[in-house]
Design an enzyme around this catalytic site. Structure first.
Site, short mmCIF file in Angstrom:
data_model
loop_
_atom_site.label_atom_id
_atom_site.label_comp_id
_atom_site.label_asym_id
_atom_site.label_seq_id
_atom_site.Cartn_x
_atom_site.Cartn_y
_atom_site.Cartn_z
N ASP A 25 -16.11 0.41 3.40
CA ASP A 25 -15.20 -0.47 2.92
C ASP A 25 -15.43 -1.72 3.62
O ASP A 25 -15.83 -1.87 4.74
CB ASP A 25 -14.30 0.35 4.02
N ASN B 198 -6.64 -12.84 -6.79
CA ASN B 198 -5.95 -13.13 -8.00
C ASN B 198 -5.50 -14.79 -7.80
O ASN B 198 -5.54 -15.50 -6.66
CB ASN B 198 -4.64 -12.42 -8.52
N GLY C 286 -5.63 -2.98 -4.58
CA GLY C 286 -7.24 -3.06 -4.37
C GLY C 286 -7.68 -3.30 -3.15
O GLY C 286 -7.12 -3.34 -2.16
N ASP D 52 -8.12 -6.32 -2.19
CA ASP D 52 -7.04 -7.49 -1.95
C ASP D 52 -5.97 -7.14 -1.04
O ASP D 52 -5.94 -7.49 0.26
CB ASP D 52 -6.52 -8.16 -2.98
N SER E 299 -13.61 -7.92 -9.98
CA SER E 299 -13.33 -7.63 -11.60
C SER E 299 -13.20 -6.12 -11.85
O SER E 299 -12.91 -5.93 -12.97
CB SER E 299 -13.54 -8.63 -12.46
N THR E 300 -13.82 -5.39 -11.18
CA THR E 300 -14.23 -3.98 -11.91
C THR E 300 -13.25 -3.13 -11.46
O THR E 300 -13.32 -1.77 -11.87
CB THR E 300 -15.70 -3.53 -11.29
N1 AR6 Z 1 -13.89 -2.08 0.06
C1 AR6 Z 1 -14.75 -2.32 -0.81
N2 AR6 Z 1 -14.53 -2.26 -2.14
C2 AR6 Z 1 -13.31 -2.00 -2.47
C3 AR6 Z 1 -12.31 -1.57 -1.22
C4 AR6 Z 1 -12.50 -1.72 -0.09
N3 AR6 Z 1 -11.65 -1.37 0.83
N4 AR6 Z 1 -11.18 -1.25 -2.06
C5 AR6 Z 1 -11.25 -1.23 -3.51
N5 AR6 Z 1 -12.66 -1.45 -3.68
P1 AR6 Z 1 -9.94 -4.45 -7.33
P2 AR6 Z 1 -10.04 -6.54 -9.25
C6 AR6 Z 1 -13.55 -1.89 -4.95
O1 AR6 Z 1 -8.93 -3.75 -8.23
O2 AR6 Z 1 -10.77 -5.73 -10.33
C7 AR6 Z 1 -5.62 -7.12 -6.93
O3 AR6 Z 1 -4.38 -6.66 -6.90
C8 AR6 Z 1 -12.81 -1.21 -6.14
O4 AR6 Z 1 -13.11 -0.04 -6.27
O5 AR6 Z 1 -9.72 -4.59 -5.86
O6 AR6 Z 1 -10.93 -8.08 -8.98
C9 AR6 Z 1 -5.80 -8.52 -6.76
O7 AR6 Z 1 -4.95 -9.20 -6.13
C10 AR6 Z 1 -13.60 -1.99 -6.92
O8 AR6 Z 1 -14.96 -1.50 -7.40
O9 AR6 Z 1 -9.97 -6.13 -7.81
C11 AR6 Z 1 -5.86 -9.09 -8.13
O10 AR6 Z 1 -4.56 -9.04 -8.77
C12 AR6 Z 1 -13.58 -3.57 -6.66
O11 AR6 Z 1 -13.19 -3.25 -5.35
C13 AR6 Z 1 -6.73 -7.95 -8.91
O12 AR6 Z 1 -6.48 -6.75 -8.05
C14 AR6 Z 1 -12.73 -4.22 -7.22
O13 AR6 Z 1 -11.49 -3.81 -7.61
C15 AR6 Z 1 -8.29 -8.11 -8.75
O14 AR6 Z 1 -8.76 -6.96 -9.51
#
Ligand code: AR6
Length: 169
Positions: free
Chosen positions: A11, A25, A33, A35, A118-119
């Site tokens: 994490d 974002n 996520g 964020d 972004s994933t």
């Molecule tokens: N530690 C490490 N990785 C993580 C954690 C964590 N605690 N939690 C999730 N992930 P995402 P995006 C991984 O959706 O696709 C937000 O609302 C997750 O499994 O967080 O860039 C922002 O405000 C995935 O592999 O980010 C934007 O609106 C990765 O982090 C939007 O989401 C990224 O997933 C950005 O979307």
């Protein structure tokens, strides 16, 4: 000196590094996520500082303090939303990683941890994103001598396997 680049299942909010990167974002006002996890763990001071930044364009990054997190800084990088791959997603994703490394260097950060930008919610295919991430970071490190250690922080088996594969080449 050559930086050490590795992958770790963790994490990102627990990482005691000079900078953790947030997959933010354009509003920089928080979200779900990683964020959401970063904002929850950092506490309200992070949101207050983010409100002073007036957002961030896709492919760019901005830096803040880390408040209650063990890291020293949070670098908010904005990756692209995946629309199928023909809308400049690859360039924008590479640019987000490069901007984050450049900021880390400017702020004297020696260790930086990245999530898989972004994933998640943004839908970028994991295998394609991992290739872009490793290549972009590798290139950016050539102009960022302060950065000695980069950790890709993953939370799922698929990304762990992908990054292990790419980094072992
Ligand atoms: N530690 C490490 N990785 C993580 C954690 C964590 N605690 N939690 C999730 N992930 P995402 P995006 C991984 O959706 O696709 C937000 O609302 C997750 O499994 O967080 O860039 C922002 O405000 C995935 O592999 O980010 C934007 O609106 C990765 O982090 C939007 O989401 C990224 O997933 C950005 O979307």
């Amino acid at each position: 000196m050559t930086a050490v680049v590795s992958v770790r299942r963790a994490d990102i909010t627990t990482m005691s590094v000079d900078a953790i990167v947030n997959a933010a974002n354009e509003s920089l006002l928080g979200g779900g996520g990683v964020d959401g996890a970063i904002h929850r763990a950092a506490g309200p001071g992070l949101q207050d500082e983010c409100e002073t930044l007036h957002g961030c364009a896709t492919g760019s990054a901005k830096i803040t303090g880390a408040y209650a997190l063990p890291a020293r800084h949070v670098i908010h990088a904005v990756g692209p939303v995946w629309h199928g791959g023909d809308r400049g997603e690859q360039l924008a994703l590479a640019s987000a990683y490069q901007a984050a490394i450049a900021l880390a260097h400017e702020h004297g950060c020696r260790s930086v941890a990245f999530p898989c930008i972004s994933t998640g919610i943004y839908g970028y295919p994991k295998a394609l994103a991992a290739e872009v991430a490793v290549r972009a970071v590798g290139r950016a490190l050539a102009s960022a001598p302060s950065v000695e250690e980069v950790t890709f922080c993953v939370v799922d088996d698929e990304n762990l396997a992908l990054y292990r594969g790419i980094l072992s080449r």
